[in-house]
Design a protein around this motif. Structure first.
Motif, short mmCIF file in Angstrom:
data_model
loop_
_atom_site.label_atom_id
_atom_site.label_comp_id
_atom_site.label_asym_id
_atom_site.label_seq_id
_atom_site.Cartn_x
_atom_site.Cartn_y
_atom_site.Cartn_z
N ILE A 153 4.33 -5.29 -4.58
CA ILE A 153 5.50 -4.57 -4.07
C ILE A 153 6.54 -4.40 -5.17
O ILE A 153 7.02 -3.28 -5.43
CB ILE A 153 6.13 -5.32 -2.87
CG1 ILE A 153 5.17 -5.31 -1.68
CG2 ILE A 153 7.47 -4.69 -2.48
CD1 ILE A 153 5.67 -6.11 -0.49
N ILE A 154 6.88 -5.49 -5.85
CA ILE A 154 7.88 -5.44 -6.92
C ILE A 154 7.36 -4.63 -8.10
O ILE A 154 8.10 -3.87 -8.73
CB ILE A 154 8.26 -6.86 -7.38
CG1 ILE A 154 8.78 -7.68 -6.19
CG2 ILE A 154 9.32 -6.81 -8.48
CD1 ILE A 154 9.99 -7.07 -5.50
N GLY B 294 3.12 5.88 -2.97
CA GLY B 294 4.23 6.68 -3.48
C GLY B 294 4.23 6.72 -4.99
O GLY B 294 4.45 7.78 -5.61
N PHE B 295 3.94 5.58 -5.63
CA PHE B 295 3.87 5.51 -7.09
C PHE B 295 2.74 6.39 -7.61
O PHE B 295 2.89 7.09 -8.62
CB PHE B 295 3.67 4.05 -7.50
CG PHE B 295 3.76 3.79 -8.98
CD1 PHE B 295 4.67 4.47 -9.77
CD2 PHE B 295 2.94 2.85 -9.58
CE1 PHE B 295 4.76 4.22 -11.13
CE2 PHE B 295 3.02 2.59 -10.94
CZ PHE B 295 3.93 3.28 -11.72
N ALA B 296 1.61 6.39 -6.92
CA ALA B 296 0.45 7.18 -7.35
C ALA B 296 0.77 8.67 -7.34
O ALA B 296 0.46 9.39 -8.30
CB ALA B 296 -0.74 6.90 -6.43
N VAL B 297 1.39 9.15 -6.25
CA VAL B 297 1.73 10.57 -6.17
C VAL B 297 2.78 10.92 -7.22
O VAL B 297 2.73 11.98 -7.85
CB VAL B 297 2.23 10.93 -4.75
CG1 VAL B 297 2.76 12.36 -4.71
CG2 VAL B 297 1.09 10.76 -3.75
N GLY C 233 3.23 10.22 -0.76
CA GLY C 233 2.38 9.12 -1.21
C GLY C 233 2.25 8.04 -0.16
O GLY C 233 1.15 7.51 0.07
N MET C 234 3.35 7.69 0.47
CA MET C 234 3.30 6.66 1.51
C MET C 234 2.48 7.14 2.71
O MET C 234 1.77 6.37 3.32
CB MET C 234 4.73 6.30 1.94
CG MET C 234 5.51 5.56 0.88
SD MET C 234 7.18 5.16 1.41
CE MET C 234 7.83 4.43 -0.10
N TYR D 204 0.83 -1.20 0.00
CA TYR D 204 0.00 0.00 0.00
C TYR D 204 0.87 1.26 0.00
O TYR D 204 0.61 2.22 -0.72
CB TYR D 204 -0.91 0.00 1.24
CG TYR D 204 -2.36 0.25 0.90
CD1 TYR D 204 -2.78 1.51 0.53
CD2 TYR D 204 -3.30 -0.78 0.94
CE1 TYR D 204 -4.10 1.76 0.20
CE2 TYR D 204 -4.62 -0.54 0.63
CZ TYR D 204 -5.02 0.73 0.26
OH TYR D 204 -6.32 0.97 -0.06
N GLY D 205 1.92 1.24 0.83
CA GLY D 205 2.80 2.40 0.91
C GLY D 205 3.50 2.69 -0.40
O GLY D 205 3.54 3.84 -0.87
N LEU D 206 4.05 1.64 -1.03
CA LEU D 206 4.75 1.83 -2.31
C LEU D 206 3.79 2.26 -3.41
O LEU D 206 4.12 3.09 -4.25
CB LEU D 206 5.47 0.54 -2.71
CG LEU D 206 6.75 0.22 -1.94
CD1 LEU D 206 7.28 -1.15 -2.32
CD2 LEU D 206 7.81 1.28 -2.19
#
Length: 438
Positions: free
Chosen positions: A258-259, A66-69, A286-287, A61-63
C-alpha cells in the motif's frame, strides 16, 4: 454432511455455472452457516466480521491498479515495447532464424515477468506488444501455443515466487490467511517455500518449448493498430523510473505494498508526470480494473469467517484424517487438487487462498507438516489453476493478443496447453516439496 463441504461445493458449483464469484461466495457462506447450526443473524454477523480481513489486500490491489494505469499513461511501456519491436525486426531480417526466434521469446518472457514485479502493469502490455509482431511470428511459423505458454509463465511464476509487485500481494494474502487459520508465519519464508514449485513451472516452460518447436502455419492478415497518442518525454521517462524505484524501495523498507504503490503515485503527482486534472480519472480507471479481485478477496474472507464460526472445520479435519488413516502423501495430493479445482472455477489465485486456508492449515497441522511445507502447500494450491482457467487474466490476456486476427482459440490454444504444462508440474513439484524437502 459437514457444513464446510456443503459451503465449498455450493460456492464451486455456482462459480462453475458462471454465477458471479462474489455472489457465489456470499450464497455459499450463508448456506454453510445455516447448515452448520448458525442462525441467519449469526451467519450474517460472522460474515460481516470477516470482511475486514480482506480490506488491506483489496486496498493494495486498488492502489497498484491505479499505479499501473498511471505508468501506462506516461508512455514508458510504449517506449520499451518499441525498443523490443525494433530489436526483433532487426533480428527478424537476419538469416539466422533460430537466433531471431530466441530473441522474440526472450523479450516476450521478459516483458511478462516485468509486468508482475518491476513495472506492475499486469496484462496491459499484451495488446501493445503481441499484435505488431504476429506477422514476424507467422513468417517464422512459430506455434502460437508456445507464445501463450511463455506469456502465462511470465504472468504466474513471478507473483508466485518473487515478493515484489503483485508477488507482494500474493505473499501477504498467503501469510494473512495462514495466520487467521491459526499459524503465524514470517513473510521472509515465502520465497524459500515456493522455490521448488517455481522450478516446476520452469520445467513446464522448457517442455512446452520442446514440444511446440515444430513449425505451424498461419495466414498473414492485416491487423489494424490504434495510433499511439502518448507523447514520451525524457523528463517523464526519468520521473517514471524514479517512481518505480521509489515504489519498490519503499515497499521493501516498509513491507507494505500500500505504502509502496502510494509512494510511486505521489512521485508521479509531485513531478508533474501525472497531470493533476487527469489523475482522478486515471487512478479511478486503475482501481476499477482491480476492483473485482478486491471484492472477491473481501467476500472470501467473509466466507472463511462463517466456515470457522460453524466449528465444523475441526470435525472435517478429524473425519478426513480418519478416512486417510494417516496417509500424509495422499492428503497433500488431495489438497493440491482441491486448490486446482477452486482456482479453475473462479479464475483467481489471489481469491482462492482465503477459501482453502481455513481448511488446509488445521489439516496440515494435524498431519504434522512443517511451517515451510504449509506455506508451500497453500501457495501452490492457490496458484494451481491460474494457468488453464478460462476465466483467468493469465489466459484471457494472452488470447486477447494472439487472437486479433482470429487464428488462436482461447480454450484449445491457450487454456489446454497452459493447463498441461504448468498445472501438472506444479502438482508434482509442489507435492515433492511438501513431502520430501520442506
Amino acid at each position: 454432511m459437514n457444513s464446510v463441504i456443503i459451503a465449498v461445493v455450493v460456492m464451486l458449483v455456482l462459480s462453475l455455472l458462471r454465477v458471479n464469484v462474489v455472489l457465489s461466495l456470499v450464497i455459499g457462506g450463508v448456506i454453510g452457516g445455516l447448515t452448520g447450526g448458525l442462525s441467519i443473524t449469526e451467519t450474517i454477523a460472522a460474515f460481516n466480521d470477516g470482511l475486514g480481513g480482506g480490506a488491506q489486500v483489496a486496498l493494495s490491489y486498488g492502489l497498484l491498479g491505479g499505479f499501473a494505469v498511471a505508468i501506462s499513461k506516461t508512455g514508458i511501456p510504449d517506449l520499451l515495447i518499441k525498443g523490443v519491436l525494433k530489436i526483433v525486426r532487426t533480428k527478424g531480417d537476419s538469416e539466422n532464424k533460430a537466433l531471431a526466434k530466441a530473441v522474440i521469446f526472450f523479450f516476450i518472457l521478459l516483458m511478462a515477468i516485468f509486468s508482475q514485479n518491476l513495472i506492475p502493469i499486469h496484462i496491459a502490455f499484451i495488446p501493445l506488444l503481441i499484435p505488431p509482431i504476429l506477422k514476424i511470428l507467422n513468417h517464422f511459423e512459430v506455434d502460437r501455443r508456445l507464445i501463450a505458454c511463455i506469456l502465462t509463465f511470465g504472468l504466474v511464476m513471478p507473483y508466485m515466487f518473487l515478493p515484489y509487485g503483485f508477488g507482494a500481494i500474493y505473499r501477504d494474502i498467503v501469510a494473512t490467511q495462514i495466520g487467521l487459520s491459526g499459524l503465524e508465519i514470517a513473510g521472509s519464508d515465502f520465497t524459500k517455500a515456493m522455490a521448488i514449485p517455481a522450478l516446476g513451472m520452469i520445467f513446464g516452460l522448457g517442455l512446452a518449448m520442446f514440444l511446440y518447436r515444430k513449425p505451424r502455419k498461419y495466414t498473414q492478415k492485416d491487423i489494424k493498430q490504434e495510433a499511439n497518442q502518448v507523447i514520451v518525454s525524457k523528463k517523464n521517462i526519468l520521473f517514471t523510473i524514479l517512481s518505480l524505484i521509489g515504489a519498490v524501495v519503499i515497499q521493501i523498507y516498509t513491507d507494505s505494498m500500500i505504502i509502496g504503490a502510494l509512494s510511486g503515485i505521489l512521485i508521479l503527482y509531485i513531478t508533474g508526470t501525472l497531470k493533476w486534472k487527469e489523475a482522478d480519472v486515471i487512478l479511478s480507471d486503475g482501481m476499477r480494473m482491480m476492483a473485482f479481485v478486491g471484492f472477491v478477496i473481501i467476500s472470501a474472507n467473509g466466507f472463511s469467517s462463517v466456515i470457522n464460526a460453524t466449528g465444523d472445520v475441526e470435525s472435517l479435519v478429524e473425519e478426513t484424517l480418519s478416512i486417510l488413516n494417516g496417509n500424509v502423501s495422499l492428503a497433500v495430493l488431495l489438497m493440491l487438487i482441491i486448490g486446482l479445482i477452486i482456482t479453475m472455477g473462479i479464475g483467481s489465485s489471489f481469491a482462492t487462498i482465503p477459501i482453502i486456508a481455513a481448511i488446509f492449515v488445521p489439516l496440515s497441522l494435524e498431519l504434522g507438516l512443517s511451517t515451510l511445507a504449509i506455506i508451500c502447500l497453500i501457495g501452490t494450491a492457490g496458484a494451481l489453476g491460474d494457468a488453464g482457467s478460462p476465466a483467468s487474466d493469465s489466459t484471457l490476456g494472452p488470447t486477447a493478443g494472439l487472437n486479433v486476427d482470429g487464428q488462436h482459440n482461447h480454450i484449445w490454444d491457450t487454456c489446454v496447453p497452459t493447463f498441461i504444462f504448468y498445472n501438472i508440474p506444479l502438482v508434482i513439484f509442489g507435492w515433492i516439496a511438501v513431502m520430501f524437502v520442506l
